[in-house]
Design an enzyme around this catalytic site. Sequence first.
Site, PDB file in Angstrom:
ATOM      1  N   HIS A 257       0.829  -1.213   0.000  1.00 55.39           N
ATOM      2  CA  HIS A 257       0.000   0.000   0.000  1.00 55.39           C
ATOM      3  C   HIS A 257       0.855   1.250   0.000  1.00 55.39           C
ATOM      4  O   HIS A 257       1.890   1.335   0.669  1.00 55.39           O
ATOM      5  CB  HIS A 257      -1.026  -0.019   1.131  1.00 55.39           C
ATOM      6  CG  HIS A 257      -0.518   0.211   2.517  1.00 55.39           C
ATOM      7  ND1 HIS A 257      -0.311   1.462   3.039  1.00 55.39           N
ATOM      8  CD2 HIS A 257      -0.207  -0.660   3.514  1.00 55.39           C
ATOM      9  CE1 HIS A 257       0.095   1.369   4.289  1.00 55.39           C
ATOM     10  NE2 HIS A 257       0.183   0.083   4.615  1.00 55.39           N
ATOM     11  N   ASP A 269       5.725   1.846   7.027  1.00 53.56           N
ATOM     12  CA  ASP A 269       4.336   1.440   6.807  1.00 53.56           C
ATOM     13  C   ASP A 269       3.663   2.364   5.813  1.00 53.56           C
ATOM     14  O   ASP A 269       3.047   3.348   6.196  1.00 53.56           O
ATOM     15  CB  ASP A 269       3.600   1.468   8.151  1.00 53.56           C
ATOM     16  CG  ASP A 269       2.163   1.014   8.049  1.00 53.56           C
ATOM     17  OD1 ASP A 269       1.814   0.371   7.049  1.00 53.56           O
ATOM     18  OD2 ASP A 269       1.387   1.316   8.976  1.00 53.56           O
ATOM     19  N   GLU A 302      -5.316   2.090   1.933  1.00 55.09           N
ATOM     20  CA  GLU A 302      -5.287   0.921   2.808  1.00 55.09           C
ATOM     21  C   GLU A 302      -5.541   1.324   4.243  1.00 55.09           C
ATOM     22  O   GLU A 302      -6.256   0.624   4.985  1.00 55.09           O
ATOM     23  CB  GLU A 302      -3.926   0.220   2.696  1.00 55.09           C
ATOM     24  CG  GLU A 302      -3.843  -1.119   3.425  1.00 55.09           C
ATOM     25  CD  GLU A 302      -3.311  -1.028   4.863  1.00 55.09           C
ATOM     26  OE1 GLU A 302      -3.205  -2.072   5.520  1.00 55.09           O
ATOM     27  OE2 GLU A 302      -3.007   0.104   5.323  1.00 55.09           O
ATOM     28  N   ASP A 331       3.583  -5.679   3.427  1.00 51.75           N
ATOM     29  CA  ASP A 331       3.173  -4.510   4.200  1.00 51.75           C
ATOM     30  C   ASP A 331       4.031  -4.446   5.457  1.00 51.75           C
ATOM     31  O   ASP A 331       3.815  -5.192   6.405  1.00 51.75           O
ATOM     32  CB  ASP A 331       1.689  -4.646   4.566  1.00 51.75           C
ATOM     33  CG  ASP A 331       1.132  -3.399   5.245  1.00 51.75           C
ATOM     34  OD1 ASP A 331       1.920  -2.482   5.530  1.00 51.75           O
ATOM     35  OD2 ASP A 331      -0.084  -3.356   5.475  1.00 51.75           O
ATOM     36  N   HIS A 431       2.461   4.042  12.951  1.00 49.28           N
ATOM     37  CA  HIS A 431       1.398   5.041  12.830  1.00 49.28           C
ATOM     38  C   HIS A 431       1.737   6.329  13.575  1.00 49.28           C
ATOM     39  O   HIS A 431       0.872   6.932  14.209  1.00 49.28           O
ATOM     40  CB  HIS A 431       0.062   4.477  13.326  1.00 49.28           C
ATOM     41  CG  HIS A 431      -0.598   3.564  12.335  1.00 49.28           C
ATOM     42  ND1 HIS A 431      -1.875   3.087  12.496  1.00 49.28           N
ATOM     43  CD2 HIS A 431      -0.143   3.035  11.183  1.00 49.28           C
ATOM     44  CE1 HIS A 431      -2.193   2.306  11.473  1.00 49.28           C
ATOM     45  NE2 HIS A 431      -1.152   2.250  10.658  1.00 49.28           N
TER      46      HIS A 431
END
Length: 485
Positions: A257, A269, A302, A331, A431
């Site tokens: 992604h 990520d 995603e 991923d 994240h």
Amino acid sequence: MRMTVGFVAALTGALVLSGCSDPDDVGPPVDGPSLAAAIDTDAVIGDLAQLQRIADDNGGNRAAGTPGYDASVDYVVDQLEQSGFDVDTPEFAVDLFHATTQTLQVSGRQVPVKALTYSPPTPAGGLTARLVPVPSDDTPGCEDTDYGGLDVAGAVVLVDRGACPFAQKQRVAAERGAAAILVADNVDGDLTGGTLGSKDDARIPTGAVGKADGATLRQGGDATLTLDTTVESVKSRNVIAQTRTGASDNVVMVGAHLDSVPEGPGVNDDGSGVATLLEAARQLGATPNVTNAVRFAFWGAEEVGLDGSTAYVDGLDDAARADIAMYLNFDMVGSHNAGYFVYDGDDSDRVGEGPGPEGSAGIERTFDAILLQLGVSPDGTDFDGRSDYGPFIAAGIPAGGLFTGAEEVKTPVQAGKWGGEAGAGFDPNYHSAQDTLANVDRTALGVNAEAVGYGIGHYAQSIDGPNGVPAAGDARSGARAGTGK
């Protein structure tokens, strides 16, 4: 370029032909060892540097619906076209989630909270109710039985993160009559969010709290939760490119992604998967001497619910779906405190979801063998639905891939096998704004990039044998009968 002794010995001595313009002017056959040996980790790092630059120039992220994402699409398209590929960028609809006010007060104490993507808003002025902790077990809040007879009607329930998607935890709580749900993180560190998958899955206000706060909140009390949220419909794009050589009814599809979360640049990520596949595409070229076509996919949105990959699979007719022999997903392959995981295609770990579609077990064995040859002993990781393989396995397409871990905690046994820090998350920057090039584990990235090249080259030559997947025609149709779409 990083080469292992085993791969160098296996290499036939032929160079991979890249970017050839004449389909009849093909070089020697490309196989797993030759493509693996051609992968240049420095080139992968160079792509990551470009994705970092794009984020830096666009508000610190590459999230769906932002200029940073559009610039990421342009970069990937340019790299593929320079390697001779014809590139498509099909549009799809995506619901962008926005959260403004996000507050939680429990028994007079302010607690940091983050709305999960697609969480419905609380009523104007917030929602006040008793806080009811749900006992933690191996499937915290994932099943009705986890509530053990608790009366949660009208309450704000607290469950721990892990073992099943957030949407499932929220659904179970809603069915028990809860007014809202809080999900406590299962690792120390900055507060991370998540997604309910889609606005259609969202039923009650859902927020995330940190691990330490979650432990304190288990004392219960009165909670006032305010989540002001909205959803905006926009368009986004995938990037798709396929070799012009190889059988088009036995497509080896590989994907990563392209979007980040809004909170950071997403270099691991999933810039790490994107850069690895870009290098594999450059070295493979658009017209390689292969038996089966290879299709590269760089997915949009995603992070907001697998929207790009879902739209793609939903948009294929039965024949086009049947032409895809397998899907390989990459991923996060350079996590800071890296593990070495292969998707558990045969469900031998007996964790979480069941096995993947027929052929997934063979893909797992192939990547296990590749990593072992590279000197790494891998563990399995569950098909838990958190990445872009989800729509493919729902359609009965065998899948597999590699993963170096996200927020889950590395055990002492795993630290003994792979190094790194036991008791810490595999990617402590998951994240967050710290998911930068500086925090990518280059050793893990190099091992995985080589393994990705080997896997692509291996299946581009043959999908047969004990580690293969069902062949095109009746065998494939029979294997997929009754599954998904």
